[in-house]
Scaffold this motif. Structure first.
Motif, PDB file in Angstrom:
ATOM      1  N   SER A 128       0.844  -1.199   0.000  1.00 26.23           N
ATOM      2  CA  SER A 128       0.000   0.000   0.000  1.00 26.23           C
ATOM      3  C   SER A 128       0.879   1.250   0.000  1.00 26.23           C
ATOM      4  O   SER A 128       2.067   1.191   0.355  1.00 26.23           O
ATOM      5  CB  SER A 128      -0.896  -0.001   1.235  1.00 26.23           C
ATOM      6  OG  SER A 128      -1.739  -1.133   1.248  1.00 26.23           O
ATOM      7  N   PRO A 129       0.319   2.397  -0.372  1.00 22.23           N
ATOM      8  CA  PRO A 129       1.103   3.639  -0.355  1.00 22.23           C
ATOM      9  C   PRO A 129       1.722   3.886   1.023  1.00 22.23           C
ATOM     10  O   PRO A 129       1.150   3.535   2.056  1.00 22.23           O
ATOM     11  CB  PRO A 129       0.065   4.712  -0.703  1.00 22.23           C
ATOM     12  CG  PRO A 129      -0.968   3.980  -1.508  1.00 22.23           C
ATOM     13  CD  PRO A 129      -1.042   2.615  -0.902  1.00 22.23           C
ATOM     14  N   ARG A 186      -7.663  -8.738  -3.909  1.00 24.09           N
ATOM     15  CA  ARG A 186      -8.152  -7.736  -4.861  1.00 24.09           C
ATOM     16  C   ARG A 186      -9.209  -6.826  -4.229  1.00 24.09           C
ATOM     17  O   ARG A 186      -9.332  -5.646  -4.606  1.00 24.09           O
ATOM     18  CB  ARG A 186      -8.688  -8.436  -6.107  1.00 24.09           C
ATOM     19  CG  ARG A 186      -7.597  -9.179  -6.866  1.00 24.09           C
ATOM     20  CD  ARG A 186      -8.143  -9.993  -8.017  1.00 24.09           C
ATOM     21  NE  ARG A 186      -8.536  -9.154  -9.139  1.00 24.09           N
ATOM     22  CZ  ARG A 186      -8.935  -9.639 -10.320  1.00 24.09           C
ATOM     23  NH1 ARG A 186      -8.989 -10.950 -10.506  1.00 24.09           N
ATOM     24  NH2 ARG A 186      -9.276  -8.824 -11.290  1.00 24.09           N
ATOM     25  N   ASP A 199      -9.052  -5.851  -1.118  1.00 27.24           N
ATOM     26  CA  ASP A 199      -8.234  -4.883  -0.391  1.00 27.24           C
ATOM     27  C   ASP A 199      -7.617  -3.858  -1.345  1.00 27.24           C
ATOM     28  O   ASP A 199      -7.445  -2.683  -0.994  1.00 27.24           O
ATOM     29  CB  ASP A 199      -7.126  -5.601   0.383  1.00 27.24           C
ATOM     30  CG  ASP A 199      -7.647  -6.274   1.643  1.00 27.24           C
ATOM     31  OD1 ASP A 199      -8.775  -5.958   2.063  1.00 27.24           O
ATOM     32  OD2 ASP A 199      -6.925  -7.120   2.207  1.00 27.24           O
ATOM     33  N   ALA A 200      -7.277  -4.306  -2.551  1.00 26.66           N
ATOM     34  CA  ALA A 200      -6.704  -3.383  -3.536  1.00 26.66           C
ATOM     35  C   ALA A 200      -7.713  -2.304  -3.927  1.00 26.66           C
ATOM     36  O   ALA A 200      -7.340  -1.150  -4.196  1.00 26.66           O
ATOM     37  CB  ALA A 200      -6.247  -4.156  -4.767  1.00 26.66           C
ATOM     38  N   ALA A 201      -8.998  -2.681  -3.946  1.00 23.39           N
ATOM     39  CA  ALA A 201     -10.047  -1.728  -4.322  1.00 23.39           C
ATOM     40  C   ALA A 201     -10.535  -0.888  -3.146  1.00 23.39           C
ATOM     41  O   ALA A 201     -11.291   0.071  -3.336  1.00 23.39           O
ATOM     42  CB  ALA A 201     -11.229  -2.485  -4.933  1.00 23.39           C
ATOM     43  N   ASN A 202     -10.094  -1.223  -1.937  1.00 23.17           N
ATOM     44  CA  ASN A 202     -10.511  -0.508  -0.733  1.00 23.17           C
ATOM     45  C   ASN A 202      -9.666   0.758  -0.565  1.00 23.17           C
ATOM     46  O   ASN A 202      -8.443   0.677  -0.412  1.00 23.17           O
ATOM     47  CB  ASN A 202     -10.338  -1.419   0.480  1.00 23.17           C
ATOM     48  CG  ASN A 202     -10.887  -0.813   1.755  1.00 23.17           C
ATOM     49  OD1 ASN A 202     -11.014   0.406   1.882  1.00 23.17           O
ATOM     50  ND2 ASN A 202     -11.198  -1.661   2.725  1.00 23.17           N
ATOM     51  N   PRO A 203     -10.273   1.958  -0.577  1.00 23.18           N
ATOM     52  CA  PRO A 203      -9.498   3.208  -0.462  1.00 23.18           C
ATOM     53  C   PRO A 203      -8.673   3.296   0.817  1.00 23.18           C
ATOM     54  O   PRO A 203      -7.658   4.006   0.846  1.00 23.18           O
ATOM     55  CB  PRO A 203     -10.577   4.295  -0.494  1.00 23.18           C
ATOM     56  CG  PRO A 203     -11.750   3.660  -1.170  1.00 23.18           C
ATOM     57  CD  PRO A 203     -11.708   2.219  -0.750  1.00 23.18           C
ATOM     58  N   GLN A 208      -5.685   0.005  -0.365  1.00 19.59           N
ATOM     59  CA  GLN A 208      -5.020   0.293  -1.647  1.00 19.59           C
ATOM     60  C   GLN A 208      -3.749  -0.534  -1.873  1.00 19.59           C
ATOM     61  O   GLN A 208      -2.752  -0.031  -2.391  1.00 19.59           O
ATOM     62  CB  GLN A 208      -4.672   1.780  -1.754  1.00 19.59           C
ATOM     63  CG  GLN A 208      -5.858   2.715  -1.719  1.00 19.59           C
ATOM     64  CD  GLN A 208      -5.438   4.166  -1.869  1.00 19.59           C
ATOM     65  OE1 GLN A 208      -4.583   4.495  -2.688  1.00 19.59           O
ATOM     66  NE2 GLN A 208      -6.024   5.045  -1.062  1.00 19.59           N
ATOM     67  N   GLY A 243      -1.293  -2.882  -3.797  1.00 23.15           N
ATOM     68  CA  GLY A 243      -1.107  -2.846  -5.242  1.00 23.15           C
ATOM     69  C   GLY A 243      -1.487  -4.124  -5.967  1.00 23.15           C
ATOM     70  O   GLY A 243      -1.098  -5.225  -5.561  1.00 23.15           O
ATOM     71  N   ASP A 258      -2.023  -5.304 -10.234  1.00 28.15           N
ATOM     72  CA  ASP A 258      -2.087  -4.967 -11.655  1.00 28.15           C
ATOM     73  C   ASP A 258      -1.924  -6.257 -12.447  1.00 28.15           C
ATOM     74  O   ASP A 258      -1.114  -7.119 -12.078  1.00 28.15           O
ATOM     75  CB  ASP A 258      -0.981  -3.976 -12.030  1.00 28.15           C
ATOM     76  CG  ASP A 258      -1.140  -3.469 -13.457  1.00 28.15           C
ATOM     77  OD1 ASP A 258      -2.196  -2.895 -13.771  1.00 28.15           O
ATOM     78  OD2 ASP A 258      -0.210  -3.671 -14.259  1.00 28.15           O
TER      79      ASP A 258
END
Length: 248
Positions: free
Chosen positions: A118-119, A210, A212-216, A219, A221, A223
């Motif tokens: 995540s960021p 995925r 969790d990837a779509a959860n703001p 986020q 990663g 791809d």
């Protein structure tokens, strides 16, 4: 009768000299394997920064791979000198299994999945980052889905994956073949891209990732891309097994 006895003795003499030599080389291979086990064990505090750690481990790995390559060459040379039908049959069988075992390169359409943490600002804002970083089971889930869909070959971070490849967490990185790699983790497989995509879409564990990837708030990663004309190199690293039977 005399000619038969002479031929039998000659065959025994060839084996008498070839067998000890083969055992000597095999012993050397065991030494290299033991050295590899010691050399790739990550010990906390040994290296403080990731770039230095990667360079150190990669250098040791390359040295061991070179030694193993030389010893494998010695084994091949000794085997070639043995004039025996059974040995030739075994060598022919080993040659046919090189492809399925990952010792030849594969080329074709490919599916590439990239996983990343995540960021940084999200990771710094919480004490529990377990859902914000990529774990070994996330990588393994993707690789297993690709294999299950019939992938011809898989690589992670540009390294060919075979049946003995180990993937494990090592601090804030993931260790592959004894070498730690930082994120992002790039997983590429050559094969039927539609089948691999469908298998990934149906995997429960990957589905949670995925989400969790779509959860703001998370986020993490994710791809996925379809590529054409990709070559996955043959595995050329250290081999942990001395003998194996193929699964049927």
């Amino acid at each position: 009768m005399h000619a038969h006895s002479h031929g039998h003795r000659a065959k025994r003499v060839r084996w008498r000299f070839a067998t000890p030599a083969a055992f000597a080389v095999a012993g050397a291979l065991f030494v290299v394997s033991a050295t590899n086990s010691e050399g790739t064990d990550l010990r906390p505090g040994r290296v403080n920064d990731m770039p230095s750690l990667v360079r150190s481990e990669k250098s040791q790995y390359e040295d061991l791979r070179e030694k193993a390559s030389d010893l494998n060459g010695d084994v091949e040379a000794l085997s070639a000198r043995i004039d025996d039908d059974q040995v030739r049959k075994v060598r022919g069988r080993a040659t046919r299994l090189q492809g399925p075992a990952g010792f030849t390169e594969v080329h074709g359409n490919a599916l590439t999945v990239t996983l990343s943490d995540s960021p940084e600002e999200l990771r710094e804002g919480t004490d529990d980052i377990r859902r914000l970083v990529v774990h070994q089971q996330d990588i393994q889930a993707v690789v297993n889905a690709m294999w299950d869909a019939g992938a011809e070959g898989v690589m992670i971070q540009g390294q060919r994956v075979i049946s003995t490849t180990g993937i494990k967490c090592a601090g804030n990185s993931v260790e592959l073949q004894g070498i730690p790699y930082p994120q992002p983790y790039v997983i590429t497989a050559v094969g039927d891209t539609s089948a691999m995509q469908a298998r990934i879409d149906s995997d429960y564990g990957i589905g949670l990732y995925r989400s969790d990837a779509a959860n703001p708030a998370i986020q993490i990663g994710w791809d996925i891309d379809v590529e054409s004309s990709v070559t996955i190199p043959a595995y050329d690293g250290l081999r942990g097994l001395e003998y194996a039977e193929p699964l049927t």
